[in-house]
Design an enzyme around this catalytic site. Structure first.
Site, PDB file in Angstrom:
ATOM      1  N   PHE A  72      -6.175  10.427  54.428  1.00  0.00           N
ATOM      2  CA  PHE A  72      -5.383  11.441  53.713  1.00  0.00           C
ATOM      3  C   PHE A  72      -4.777  10.755  52.495  1.00  0.00           C
ATOM      4  O   PHE A  72      -4.148   9.698  52.632  1.00  0.00           O
ATOM      5  CB  PHE A  72      -4.227  11.970  54.572  1.00  0.00           C
ATOM      6  CG  PHE A  72      -3.236  12.785  53.773  1.00  0.00           C
ATOM      7  CD1 PHE A  72      -3.328  14.163  53.738  1.00  0.00           C
ATOM      8  CD2 PHE A  72      -2.236  12.170  53.020  1.00  0.00           C
ATOM      9  CE1 PHE A  72      -2.440  14.925  52.976  1.00  0.00           C
ATOM     10  CE2 PHE A  72      -1.344  12.924  52.255  1.00  0.00           C
ATOM     11  CZ  PHE A  72      -1.450  14.306  52.237  1.00  0.00           C
ATOM     12  N   GLU A  73      -4.957  11.344  51.334  1.00  0.00           N
ATOM     13  CA  GLU A  73      -4.261  10.850  50.138  1.00  0.00           C
ATOM     14  C   GLU A  73      -4.107  12.025  49.192  1.00  0.00           C
ATOM     15  O   GLU A  73      -5.055  12.793  49.023  1.00  0.00           O
ATOM     16  CB  GLU A  73      -5.096   9.807  49.373  1.00  0.00           C
ATOM     17  CG  GLU A  73      -5.216   8.460  49.999  1.00  0.00           C
ATOM     18  CD  GLU A  73      -6.123   7.510  49.202  1.00  0.00           C
ATOM     19  OE1 GLU A  73      -7.129   7.968  48.608  1.00  0.00           O
ATOM     20  OE2 GLU A  73      -5.829   6.318  49.174  1.00  0.00           O
ATOM     21  N   ILE A  74      -2.925  12.162  48.610  1.00  0.00           N
ATOM     22  CA  ILE A  74      -2.799  12.991  47.404  1.00  0.00           C
ATOM     23  C   ILE A  74      -2.320  12.006  46.357  1.00  0.00           C
ATOM     24  O   ILE A  74      -1.342  11.272  46.591  1.00  0.00           O
ATOM     25  CB  ILE A  74      -1.783  14.140  47.585  1.00  0.00           C
ATOM     26  CG1 ILE A  74      -2.236  15.081  48.707  1.00  0.00           C
ATOM     27  CG2 ILE A  74      -1.620  14.923  46.271  1.00  0.00           C
ATOM     28  CD1 ILE A  74      -1.253  16.218  49.002  1.00  0.00           C
TER      29      ILE A  74
END
Ligand SMILES: Nc1nc2c(ncn2[C@@H]2O[C@H](COP(=O)(O)OP(=O)(O)O)[C@@H](O)[C@H]2O)c(=O)[nH]1
Ligand SMILES: [Mg+2]
Length: 410
Positions: A297-299
């Protein structure tokens, strides 16, 4: 004479009929629904809070003015607009996947769409070292509410660089296989980690965007996300974010920290003041404590990854060979970069994004939050306050107060 009178009567009758018709049509009780108008695919809502709210909108027309339709009206059932109002950011989801990941990525897309993107309609870029199949493209484009784009990774970004000694790399894979290190004998996993570390943000399809949200197969979102997370990042000057953090397997990165120290010695200008060194080192940088943000998960901000600082960092690491002579993961690579080259407050913990990737869950702390956002995760599964998580340390280093109720959900 009698004929003239008859004509006159007809004329008067016609005039009365016209006046009556005019009166009926101008006082017609057919309501004109006040739907938001759409221009260029974006809703032009007058009232953004109503657009973002899940509460049913107030009835537009009083009950007494409703026309008789032969059915019972229900004035409380007007729906809020299907999409959120306001401008969109220059952002996309991005997924690296094989054709064989089709059903697992379909599951992830449904989660992301149902909990977030059906309201925002952001694009989705799919990247692959092979050509995507028609089946993959057909299914995924039917599931994504925004535009979908499919890219093939250039060979030079998914192969051994010329400075890598292939025999040495093969020997390492054999040794790691014997030691049963996860993905230790895999070539493709190493290409994947190197690609995610240094190339995905430079793919031509990604060059159109400033922000990305990485999504992997078989992930889940458990709570509604009612605001634009990309806009949140921009408005709050965030460059990188996470939901889960943990310690890396030491065997996969034995020389990573020494390589990082060579990099910082060569490029001291890339290490920023007020960074998060304390989060990744307990002895002021002598050693690495193996804390990392879980990068499935990465933003994040693509311009940061494209900056000279990050490119110099990746290039130094790549030339040291650890993607192949060890099994460096993109998670510690991204995390160390964020910890050294971003200011502390440019990294954001999304406590409100409830997330699962096998085998860990981030379930937001605080019952009221979970109820308000229709969360379906079990707080007992939350990994944050587990001793193997580095999230408590993130709170301490950033002098943030832990979420209310965390002791109870410990
Ligand atoms: N195109 C392509 N994608 C891959 C390959 N290996 C892994 N991926 C993708 O890379 C990401 C990480 O792989 P995954 O198997 O989930 O690794 P894990 O989460 O570390 O267990 C996922 O999005 C996969 O779909 C590969 O050989 N080719
Ligand atoms: Mg995965």
């Amino acid at each position: 004479m009698a004929g003239q009178q008859r004509y006159l009567r007809y004329i008067v009758f016609a005039l009365v009929a016209i006046v009556l018709l005019f009166f009926i049509s101008s006082s017609s009780s057919v309501p004109s629904a006040q739907w938001p108008t759409y221009k260029g695919g974006q809703p032009q809502s007058q009232d953004q809070s109503a657009a973002d709210s899940n509460a049913p909108a107030a009835p537009q027309t009083p009950q007494s003015e409703k026309p008789s339709t032969g059915t019972t009206p229900n004035p409380g059932n007007a729906l809020p607009p299907a999409t959120a109002g306001g401008p969109r950011m220059n952002a996309t989801f991005v997924t690296l996947a094989r054709n064989s990941d089709i059903w697992e990525i379909a599951e992830s897309i449904r989660h992301v769409e149902d909990r977030f993107n059906r309201k925002f309609n952001y694009d989705w870029v799919f990247l692959n070292d092979d050509d995507f199949s028609d089946e993959f493209k057909k299914l995924t484009s039917s599931l994504v509410s925004g535009k979908t784009k499919y890219g093939k990774i250039p060979k030079e970004h998914w192969s051994f660089p010329e400075w890598i000694d292939q025999d040495k790399a093969a020997k390492v894979r054999e040794e790691m296989k014997e030691k049963k290190i996860i993905y230790g004998d895999s070539i493709s996993y190493r290409h994947m980690c190197r690609y995610e570390s240094g190339f995905f943000f430079r793919h031509p399809l990604m060059m159109d965007y400033e922000w990305y949200w990485r999504v992997e197969p078989s992930v889940k979102l458990f709570c509604d996300i009612e605001y634009d997370t990309f806009k949140y990042m921009a408005d709050n000057k965030k460059k990188y974010s996470f939901t889960l953090s943990l310690y890396e397997y030491v065997e996969t990165i034995p020389t990573l920290w020494d390589t990082v120290k060579n990099f910082t010695a060569t490029y001291p200008q890339h290490v920023v003041k007020g960074n998060s060194l304390k989060w990744i080192s307990e002895d002021d940088g002598k050693t690495y404590n193996h804390c990392h943000f879980w990068s499935n998960f990465e933003i994040g901000n693509l311009n940061w990854l494209r900056s000279d600082a990050y490119i110099d960092y990746f290039t130094s690491l790549d030339h040291a060979g650890g993607f192949f002579y060890e099994r460096w993961g993109d998670a510690p690579v991204h995390s160390i970069a964020a910890a050294l080259m971003l200011k502390k407050d440019e990294i954001h913990f999304f406590n409100d994004i409830a997330y699962y990737h096998v085998p860990f869950t981030h379930c937001p702390t605080g019952e009221q939050y979970r109820l308000d956002h229709k969360c379906s995760c079990n707080p007992k599964d939350n990994f944050d306050w587990n001793g193997y998580s580095c999230t408590a340390r993130f709170y301490e280093v950033n002098e943030m107060e832990k979420p209310e109720g965390y002791e109870k959900e410990h």
